[in-house]
Enzyme design. Structure first.
Site, short mmCIF file in Angstrom:
data_model
loop_
_atom_site.label_atom_id
_atom_site.label_comp_id
_atom_site.label_asym_id
_atom_site.label_seq_id
_atom_site.Cartn_x
_atom_site.Cartn_y
_atom_site.Cartn_z
N ARG A 232 0.86 -1.17 0.00
CA ARG A 232 0.00 0.00 0.00
C ARG A 232 0.90 1.23 0.00
O ARG A 232 1.96 1.22 0.64
CB ARG A 232 -0.88 0.03 1.26
CG ARG A 232 -2.04 -0.93 1.25
CD ARG A 232 -3.14 -0.48 0.28
NE ARG A 232 -4.28 -1.37 0.29
CZ ARG A 232 -4.46 -2.37 -0.58
NH1 ARG A 232 -3.57 -2.63 -1.52
NH2 ARG A 232 -5.55 -3.12 -0.52
N GLU A 261 -2.89 7.55 -4.74
CA GLU A 261 -3.26 7.02 -6.06
C GLU A 261 -4.76 7.26 -6.34
O GLU A 261 -5.55 7.26 -5.39
CB GLU A 261 -2.91 5.53 -6.15
CG GLU A 261 -3.62 4.65 -5.17
CD GLU A 261 -3.08 3.23 -5.18
OE1 GLU A 261 -1.87 3.03 -5.04
OE2 GLU A 261 -3.89 2.31 -5.33
N HIS A 279 -1.05 0.21 -9.80
CA HIS A 279 -1.73 -0.73 -8.88
C HIS A 279 -2.33 -1.91 -9.64
O HIS A 279 -3.54 -2.14 -9.63
CB HIS A 279 -2.82 0.00 -8.06
CG HIS A 279 -3.18 -0.74 -6.81
ND1 HIS A 279 -3.59 -0.12 -5.65
CD2 HIS A 279 -3.21 -2.07 -6.51
CE1 HIS A 279 -3.86 -1.01 -4.71
NE2 HIS A 279 -3.63 -2.22 -5.23
C1 8YV Z 1 -6.97 -4.38 -5.88
C2 8YV Z 1 -5.61 -4.92 -3.82
O1 8YV Z 1 -6.47 -3.23 -6.30
O2 8YV Z 1 -6.28 -7.03 -3.09
C3 8YV Z 1 -5.91 -5.92 -2.78
O3 8YV Z 1 -5.72 -5.60 -1.60
O4 8YV Z 1 -5.03 -3.93 -3.60
C4 8YV Z 1 -6.05 -5.21 -5.19
O5 8YV Z 1 -5.98 -6.49 -5.56
C5 8YV Z 1 -8.39 -4.34 -5.88
O6 8YV Z 1 -9.00 -4.22 -4.66
C6 8YV Z 1 -9.14 -5.14 -6.86
O7 8YV Z 1 -10.47 -5.06 -6.74
#
Ligand code: 8YV
Length: 316
Positions: A232, A261, A279
Site C-alpha cells: 500500500r 493514487e 496498482h
Molecule cells: C486491488 C488490492 O487493487 O487485493 C488488494 O488488496 O489492492 C487489489 O488487488 C483491488 O481491490 C481489486 O479489486
C-alpha cells in the site's frame, strides 16, 4: 418479483462482479455519493456493501445503514474498512485472500527485475532510436543478490519462493518470526534494509504500518539499494522516498502503489530510475475473476445463512 436483497456498491468493481451483483440483488451504485436523498431513502433496506481493496468504509457510512450485515471486499487488503466499527455494529467484513498470491508475487519479481535491469528505460532507448549512438549504462544483477521482504504472509512467502529460484539470499521482517520458515528473520525494517540489495514491501496497510519505510530505512538500504512496493502507498513515506531517490540515498524504486493514487507525484514520474505501474498487482483476467467469485460467494453465503468463505481474521 420477490423482495431482493439490497447492496450498496462503493467501488468500481470488475465487470463480471458488477453484472452478477445487478442480476442477483437490487444494487445501489455509489448512491451515497451521487444522490444523497435517494440514498437516505434506500439506506434502511441496504444489508450489504460491495467494496474493493482501495475502498474507504468508515463508521459514518455504516451509521446510515442500520440493517447492514456485511462488507464484502474484492481484494485481500481491507485497510480502508473500519473493522472495529463494523464489529461493534455486528457487521462482518470479508475479503479475498489466497487467490491473488501468485499475481502479486509475479509483479513484485517483475518490478524488481525491471528496475534492476532498466527494462522500461531500455525499451525507451530502442524506441527513441538511441541505440546506434550508444549502449545503455550497465545495470544491477538480480540473481544471487540479497533480498529483504517486509511482510511474510501468503504473498511474502510466494515472493520468497520465486526469489529462491534466482538464488537470492532471502531475509524478512514481520511482526514476529515464523518458526516454520527456513528464512532469516530480522526484527525491524531498518535492520533488514541494511542487509538488502532489494527491499520488497508486502505488508498490510493501515495504522500499524503507516510510513514504516521512512528516511532511516531508506538510508539503511543504501546507495546501491532498490525499493519495491506492492503493498500500500501508505506503508512508504513518499516524501522521504522522493528525497532519497533524488539525492542518491537509494539507487532505484519499482512502485505499484502510491500514497494518493491514482495521483502519482510529478517528481516520481520525472525520475529515470523509477519504474511505475498503476496498482496492477492482482490485475490479470484469471485472478480478478477468482477474486470476484470469492467476493460474490461471501455475499451469497450471508444471505443463505451459510458459513462465510473468507471473513477477515478479526471477524472469524
Ligand atoms: C486491488 C488490492 O487493487 O487485493 C488488494 O488488496 O489492492 C487489489 O488487488 C483491488 O481491490 C481489486 O479489486
Amino acid at each position: 418479483m420477490p423482495n431482493r436483497n439490497e447492496v450498496l456498491i462503493v467501488a468500481r468493481l470488475s465487470p463480471w462482479l458488477m453484472e452478477t451483483l445487478r442480476a442477483t440483488f437490487t444494487v445501489h451504485e455509489r448512491l451515497h455519493e451521487t444522490d444523497p436523498a435517494a440514498f437516505a431513502a434506500a439506506a434502511p433496506r441496504i444489508t450489504a456493501i460491495a467494496a474493493n481493496g482501495e475502498s474507504k468504509v468508515g463508521a459514518a457510512l455504516m451509521d446510515q445503514l442500520p440493517a447492514l450485515r456485511i462488507v464484502s471486499v474484492m481484494g485481500v487488503g481491507y485497510d480502508g474498512i473500519d473493522v472495529t466499527a463494523a464489529k461493534a455494529r455486528g457487521v462482518v467484513v470479508t475479503h479475498t485472500p489466497g487467490v491473488l498470491n501468485d499475481d502479486v508475487a509475479d509483479l513484485a519479481i517483475g518490478l524488481m527485475i525491471a528496475s534492476a535491469r532498466a527494462i522500461p528505460q531500455s525499451d525507451r532507448h530502442v524506441r527513441d532510436g538511441l541505440w546506434p549512438s550508444g549502449a545503455m549504462p550497465l545495470a544491477r544483477k538480480v540473481s544471487g543478490a540479497r533480498l529483504g521482504i517486509v511482510g511474510m504472509g501468503r504473498i511474502g512467502q510466494a515472493i520468497a519462493q520465486r526469489a529462491a529460484a534466482f538464488d537470492m539470499r532471502i531475509a524478512y521482517t514481520a511482526r514476529s518470526a515464523k518458526a516454520d520458515l527456513p528464512l532469516r528473520y530480522l526484527p525491524s525494517a531498518k535492520a533488514l534494509a541494511a542487509e538488502s540489495d532489494f527491499l520488497i514491501v508486502i505488508t498490510p496497510g493501515g495504522a500499524g504500518t503507516r510510513k514504516l519505510i521512512d528516511a532511516e530505512v531508506l538510508t539503511a538500504l543504501g546507495r546501491e539499494g532498490t525499493l519495491i512496493n506492492v503493498a500500500r502507498g501508505s506503508v512508504v513515506d513518499e516524501t522521504a522516498l522522493i528525497d532519497a531517490l533524488q539525492r542518491g540515498v537509494i539507487a532505484a524504486a519499482g512502485l505499484d502503489v502510491f500514497e494518493a493514487e491514482p495521483q502519482v507525484p510529478q517528481a516520481l514520474r520525472d525520475m529515470p530510475n523509477v519504474v511505475l505501474t498503476p496498482h496492477i498487482g492482482s490485475a490479470t483476467a484469471a485472478t480478478r475473476r477468482a477474486m470476484a467469485e470469492l467476493a460474490f460467494a461471501n455475499l451469497q453465503a450471508i444471505y443463505a445463512g451459510q458459513p462465510l468463505p473468507s471473513p477477515v481474521p478479526e471477524c472469524r
